[in-house]
Design a protein around this motif. Sequence first.
Motif, PDB file in Angstrom:
ATOM      1  N   LYS A  47      43.234 -13.704  96.763  1.00 12.86           N
ATOM      2  CA  LYS A  47      43.863 -14.054  95.483  1.00 12.86           C
ATOM      3  C   LYS A  47      43.313 -15.376  94.964  1.00 12.86           C
ATOM      4  N   ASP A  48      43.218 -15.475  93.647  1.00 12.98           N
ATOM      5  CA  ASP A  48      42.860 -16.730  93.013  1.00 12.98           C
ATOM      6  C   ASP A  48      44.093 -17.639  93.071  1.00 12.98           C
ATOM      7  N   ARG A  49      43.958 -18.800  93.671  1.00 11.03           N
ATOM      8  CA  ARG A  49      45.106 -19.690  93.863  1.00 11.03           C
ATOM      9  C   ARG A  49      45.703 -20.190  92.549  1.00 11.03           C
ATOM     10  N   LEU A  50      44.869 -20.342  91.528  1.00 15.17           N
ATOM     11  CA  LEU A  50      45.357 -20.873  90.254  1.00 15.17           C
ATOM     12  C   LEU A  50      46.045 -19.811  89.401  1.00 15.17           C
ATOM     13  N   THR A  51      45.503 -18.602  89.380  1.00 18.54           N
ATOM     14  CA  THR A  51      46.042 -17.563  88.492  1.00 18.54           C
ATOM     15  C   THR A  51      46.884 -16.521  89.215  1.00 18.54           C
ATOM     16  N   GLY A  52      46.716 -16.393  90.534  1.00 16.59           N
ATOM     17  CA  GLY A  52      47.427 -15.356  91.285  1.00 16.59           C
ATOM     18  C   GLY A  52      46.789 -13.983  91.180  1.00 16.59           C
ATOM     19  N   ARG A  53      45.669 -13.887  90.441  1.00 19.58           N
ATOM     20  CA  ARG A  53      44.988 -12.592  90.292  1.00 19.58           C
ATOM     21  C   ARG A  53      44.378 -12.158  91.615  1.00 19.58           C
ATOM     22  N   VAL A  54      44.511 -10.886  91.941  1.00 19.89           N
ATOM     23  CA  VAL A  54      43.885 -10.321  93.130  1.00 19.89           C
ATOM     24  C   VAL A  54      42.403 -10.155  92.830  1.00 19.89           C
ATOM     25  N   THR A  55      41.545 -10.721  93.698  1.00 20.30           N
ATOM     26  CA  THR A  55      40.106 -10.714  93.421  1.00 20.30           C
ATOM     27  C   THR A  55      39.276 -10.021  94.489  1.00 20.30           C
ATOM     28  N   ALA A  56      39.854  -9.671  95.620  1.00 24.50           N
ATOM     29  CA  ALA A  56      39.011  -9.164  96.705  1.00 24.50           C
ATOM     30  C   ALA A  56      39.560  -7.920  97.383  1.00 24.50           C
ATOM     31  N   VAL A  57      40.329  -7.117  96.669  1.00 19.80           N
ATOM     32  CA  VAL A  57      40.864  -5.896  97.262  1.00 19.80           C
ATOM     33  C   VAL A  57      40.564  -4.727  96.323  1.00 19.80           C
ATOM     34  N   TRP A  58      39.880  -3.702  96.834  1.00 19.90           N
ATOM     35  CA  TRP A  58      39.589  -2.504  96.039  1.00 19.90           C
ATOM     36  C   TRP A  58      40.906  -1.803  95.720  1.00 19.90           C
ATOM     37  N   PRO A  59      41.106  -1.332  94.491  1.00 17.37           N
ATOM     38  CA  PRO A  59      42.382  -0.729  94.109  1.00 17.37           C
ATOM     39  C   PRO A  59      42.494   0.744  94.504  1.00 17.37           C
ATOM     40  N   GLY A  60      42.122   1.047  95.718  1.00 19.91           N
ATOM     41  CA  GLY A  60      42.203   2.418  96.204  1.00 19.91           C
ATOM     42  C   GLY A  60      41.800   2.478  97.665  1.00 19.91           C
ATOM     43  N   SER A  61      41.622   3.661  98.161  1.00 18.44           N
ATOM     44  CA  SER A  61      41.257   3.837  99.565  1.00 18.44           C
ATOM     45  C   SER A  61      39.775   3.532  99.790  1.00 18.44           C
ATOM     46  N   SER A  62      39.408   3.344 101.032  1.00 12.71           N
ATOM     47  CA  SER A  62      37.995   3.109 101.347  1.00 12.71           C
ATOM     48  C   SER A  62      37.172   4.368 101.056  1.00 12.71           C
ATOM     49  N   ILE A  63      37.760   5.542 101.201  1.00  8.65           N
ATOM     50  CA  ILE A  63      37.054   6.788 100.862  1.00  8.65           C
ATOM     51  C   ILE A  63      36.771   6.822  99.361  1.00  8.65           C
ATOM     52  N   HIS A  64      37.761   6.442  98.563  1.00  5.49           N
ATOM     53  CA  HIS A  64      37.570   6.380  97.110  1.00  5.49           C
ATOM     54  C   HIS A  64      36.451   5.402  96.760  1.00  5.49           C
ATOM     55  N   PHE A  65      36.420   4.255  97.418  1.00  9.01           N
ATOM     56  CA  PHE A  65      35.381   3.257  97.182  1.00  9.01           C
ATOM     57  C   PHE A  65      33.998   3.838  97.468  1.00  9.01           C
ATOM     58  N   MET A  66      33.845   4.526  98.600  1.00  6.25           N
ATOM     59  CA  MET A  66      32.554   5.114  98.955  1.00  6.25           C
ATOM     60  C   MET A  66      32.150   6.192  97.960  1.00  6.25           C
ATOM     61  N   GLU A  67      33.111   6.985  97.486  1.00  8.19           N
ATOM     62  CA  GLU A  67      32.807   8.008  96.485  1.00  8.19           C
ATOM     63  C   GLU A  67      32.354   7.380  95.174  1.00  8.19           C
ATOM     64  N   MET A  68      32.973   6.272  94.797  1.00  9.73           N
ATOM     65  CA  MET A  68      32.614   5.594  93.551  1.00  9.73           C
ATOM     66  C   MET A  68      31.182   5.053  93.597  1.00  9.73           C
ATOM     67  N   LEU A  69      30.714   4.691  94.782  1.00 15.96           N
ATOM     68  CA  LEU A  69      29.375   4.132  94.916  1.00 15.96           C
ATOM     69  C   LEU A  69      28.275   5.192  95.009  1.00 15.96           C
ATOM     70  N   GLN A  70      28.648   6.450  95.194  1.00 20.77           N
ATOM     71  CA  GLN A  70      27.646   7.499  95.399  1.00 20.77           C
ATOM     72  C   GLN A  70      26.752   7.731  94.196  1.00 20.77           C
ATOM     73  N   THR A  71      27.322   7.740  93.011  1.00 19.17           N
ATOM     74  CA  THR A  71      26.540   8.044  91.803  1.00 19.17           C
ATOM     75  C   THR A  71      26.868   7.042  90.709  1.00 19.17           C
ATOM     76  N   PRO A  72      25.910   6.224  90.323  1.00 23.20           N
ATOM     77  CA  PRO A  72      26.160   5.252  89.248  1.00 23.20           C
ATOM     78  C   PRO A  72      26.461   5.958  87.925  1.00 23.20           C
ATOM     79  N   ARG A  73      27.347   5.357  87.140  1.00 22.86           N
ATOM     80  CA  ARG A  73      27.633   5.829  85.783  1.00 22.86           C
ATOM     81  C   ARG A  73      26.774   4.997  84.849  1.00 22.86           C
ATOM     82  N   TRP A  74      25.577   5.467  84.557  1.00 14.88           N
ATOM     83  CA  TRP A  74      24.615   4.671  83.795  1.00 14.88           C
ATOM     84  C   TRP A  74      25.136   4.305  82.417  1.00 14.88           C
TER      85      TRP A  74
END
Length: 89
Positions: A47-74
């Motif tokens: 988290k960003d200490r000043l704003t409280g925004r989450v900055t380092a957690v993918w908003p889904g499962s690790s499987i979802h993350f890997m699927e998102m990286l498979q094919t770029p949306r040009w």
Amino acid sequence: MQAIVKMQRDQIRSIEVKQTIQDAFNNYVQEVHQGLVWTGACNSWYKDRLTGRVTAVWPGSSIHFMEMLQTPRWEDYELQYMNVGTNEA
């Protein structure tokens, strides 16, 4: 690797995420994390200490993350091509 191959094949000088896409994703991430443990009152590396925004957690499962990286949306990227309107090599 897909980006490198596309750059070589299509003679692309640079690839940059469109600002509207980045902003929409950032807003989505913050909405997903509202009410979850990640947005609690504690200080943390994800988290960003000043704003409280989450900055380092993918908003889904690790499987979802890997699927998102498979094919770029040009269409989500600004592509700058070499030799467009110039005599540069």
